[in-house]
Design an enzyme around this catalytic site. Structure first.
Site, mmCIF file in Angstrom:
data_model
loop_
_atom_site.group_PDB
_atom_site.id
_atom_site.type_symbol
_atom_site.label_atom_id
_atom_site.label_comp_id
_atom_site.label_asym_id
_atom_site.label_seq_id
_atom_site.Cartn_x
_atom_site.Cartn_y
_atom_site.Cartn_z
ATOM 1 N N ARG A 52 0.832 -1.211 0.000
ATOM 2 C CA ARG A 52 0.000 0.000 0.000
ATOM 3 C C ARG A 52 0.863 1.256 0.000
ATOM 4 O O ARG A 52 0.512 2.263 -0.626
ATOM 5 C CB ARG A 52 -0.953 -0.003 1.198
ATOM 6 C CG ARG A 52 -1.928 1.180 1.161
ATOM 7 C CD ARG A 52 -2.999 1.072 2.217
ATOM 8 N NE ARG A 52 -2.447 1.073 3.556
ATOM 9 C CZ ARG A 52 -3.173 0.882 4.654
ATOM 10 N NH1 ARG A 52 -4.480 0.677 4.560
ATOM 11 N NH2 ARG A 52 -2.619 0.894 5.850
ATOM 12 N N ARG A 101 9.385 27.362 0.280
ATOM 13 C CA ARG A 101 7.985 26.975 0.126
ATOM 14 C C ARG A 101 7.503 27.312 -1.272
ATOM 15 O O ARG A 101 7.687 28.438 -1.753
ATOM 16 C CB ARG A 101 7.132 27.711 1.163
ATOM 17 C CG ARG A 101 5.645 27.356 1.124
ATOM 18 C CD ARG A 101 4.874 28.118 2.203
ATOM 19 N NE ARG A 101 3.468 27.752 2.228
ATOM 20 C CZ ARG A 101 2.525 28.301 1.463
ATOM 21 N NH1 ARG A 101 2.867 29.275 0.611
ATOM 22 N NH2 ARG A 101 1.263 27.909 1.546
ATOM 23 N N LYS A 150 -3.093 6.939 1.375
ATOM 24 C CA LYS A 150 -2.936 7.090 2.828
ATOM 25 C C LYS A 150 -2.027 8.285 3.123
ATOM 26 O O LYS A 150 -0.851 8.132 3.476
ATOM 27 C CB LYS A 150 -2.392 5.799 3.450
ATOM 28 C CG LYS A 150 -2.588 5.721 4.966
ATOM 29 C CD LYS A 150 -2.238 4.335 5.468
ATOM 30 C CE LYS A 150 -2.334 4.241 6.992
ATOM 31 N NZ LYS A 150 -3.722 4.336 7.481
ATOM 32 N N GLU A 182 -16.593 5.283 5.792
ATOM 33 C CA GLU A 182 -15.724 4.530 6.694
ATOM 34 C C GLU A 182 -15.654 5.255 8.027
ATOM 35 O O GLU A 182 -16.275 6.300 8.219
ATOM 36 C CB GLU A 182 -14.326 4.381 6.091
ATOM 37 C CG GLU A 182 -13.654 5.710 5.753
ATOM 38 C CD GLU A 182 -12.391 5.544 4.927
ATOM 39 O OE1 GLU A 182 -11.828 4.428 4.895
ATOM 40 O OE2 GLU A 182 -11.969 6.527 4.301
#
Length: 286
Positions: A52, A101, A150, A182
Site C-alpha cells: 500500500r 515553500r 494514505k 468509513e
C-alpha cells in the site's frame, strides 16, 4: 526511556531528530504514512503495508526512499532497540525539503524524507473494547476525494474524533450522499443474517490492509461477504456492526447515533473474525 527513531538513514534519540521547516510534509501535508502493528515482537501483515505504501507513493508521483527489504530491516531494528513486544511502528514519507515553500513539486532529485518511530502498546490484542464494543456517531464526510491514498492529511478525521469525544462516544463514521464511507481511522462493516456488508473499494475509502485480510479469512470460513454501500439507518437495524484497522484489528460497534445495534452487545461474527484474524496473523508475523 528515550525512544530511538529513524530519520533519513540515521538511528537517533527522539530528542535529537530534526526535520526542516521547509519539508513539504510540514508545509503542504505532502506525504504518506503506514502503521504496522507488532505482536509478540513480530510485525503483522508487513508485506501488505509495503504494497500500500508503494501504491500511495505512485499515486502522488513521489519517489520511494528505499526498498521493502531495507524497510523491513529498519522496522526490525526499531522494534529490537526499543524493546517493543506489543505496539506499532509508524512510517512516514514526505516529498522532502526543497529549500523553500512553493506549491509546485520540487525537482525530481529532491530527496524524500523518511521517518519511522515505535509506539509501545502492551496488551494491544487484549483491548477491553473487543468485548464491550464501541459507540459511534455519524458525521458528514467532507474530506478530499482521494481517501484511497494514505496521506498525512488527517485534520478532519482528528476533528471527527473530537466530535465523538464531545458526544461521549468512542468514534465517528463518515457519511457521504446518505451512505457510510468509513470510520475516522478504520473501515466500517455491518452484519445482517450472517452476511458481512462493507463498502466496496474505490477512491472513497482507504484500501485497508486489515480489511483485505479479514474479508479473505471470512470467505475462507464460508461466511458470505457483500461489498456495497449502506446507510446509517440500515446499520442501526443490523444484527451486528464492527470496524477493522491495523491497531484495532476487528472491534465490534454496539451503538450508532444513540441506537443500539442488535442486542447492543458485541456480536458473535465480529468476535469470531477477530479470533481468526489474530490467530492467522500470529502465524504469519515476521
Amino acid at each position: 526511556m528515550t525512544r530511538t527513531v529513524y530519520l533519513n538513514g540515521d538511528y537517533l534519540p527522539e530528542t535529537e531528530a530534526k526535520v526542516s521547516i521547509f519539508d513539504r510534509g510540514f508545509l503542504m501535508a505532502d506525504g504518506v504514512y503506514e502503521v504496522t502493528s507488532v505482536l509478540g515482537g513480530k510485525l503483522i501483515d508487513f508485506a501488505g503495508h509495503c504494497a500500500r505504501l508503494r501504491r500511495s507513493l505512485a499515486e502522488l508521483d513521489m519517489a520511494s526512499p528505499c526498498t521493502d527489504a531495507e524497510l523491513l530491516a529498519i522496522h526490525r531494528e526499531l522494534v529490537s532497540v526499543n524493546d517493543v513486544t506489543d505496539g506499532m511502528v509508524y512510517l512516514q514519507v514526505t516529498r522532502g525539503n526543497p529549500g523553500d515553500r512553493d506549491f509546485a513539486y520540487p525537482p525530481a532529485e529532491t530527496k524524500p524524507t523518511l521517518v519511522l518511530f515505535t509506539q509501545n502498546k502492551p496488551g494491544l490484542a487484549d483491548s477491553p473494547s473487543a468485548k464491550t464494543g464501541l459507540k459511534v456517531i455519524s458525521v458528514p464526510d467532507v474530506r478530499w476525494g482521494r481517501r484511497d491514498i494514505k496521506t498525512v492529511q488527517l485534520l478532519y478525521p482528528s476533528m471527527a474524533k473530537m466530535m465523538a469525544k464531545a458526544a461521549h462516544v468512542d468514534d465517528a463514521w463518515f457519511v457521504e450522499d446518505g451512505m457510510v464511507t468509513e470510520g475516522t481511522s478504520n473501515n466500517a462493516y455491518i452484519v445482517k443474517g450472517n452476511k458481512i456488508i462493507t463498502r466496496a473499494l474505490s477512491n472513497d475509502i482507504l484500501h485497508g490492509i486489515t480489511r483485505a485480510a479479514v474479508l479473505r479469512f471470512a470467505r475462507e470460513a464460508q461466511m458470505e461477504v457483500e461489498e456495497r454501500n449502506f446507510t446509517i439507518e440500515e446499520a442501526q437495524r443490523a444484527d451486528e456492526a464492527f470496524i477493522t484497522s491495523a491497531s484495532a484489528f476487528v472491534t465490534p460497534v454496539v451503538e450508532i447515533d444513540g441506537a443500539p445495534v442488535g442486542a447492543g452487545t458485541a456480536g458473535k461474527v465480529a468476535a469470531r473474525l477477530r479470533e481468526i484474524y489474530l490467530e492467522e496473523m500470529h502465524k504469519a508475523a515476521i
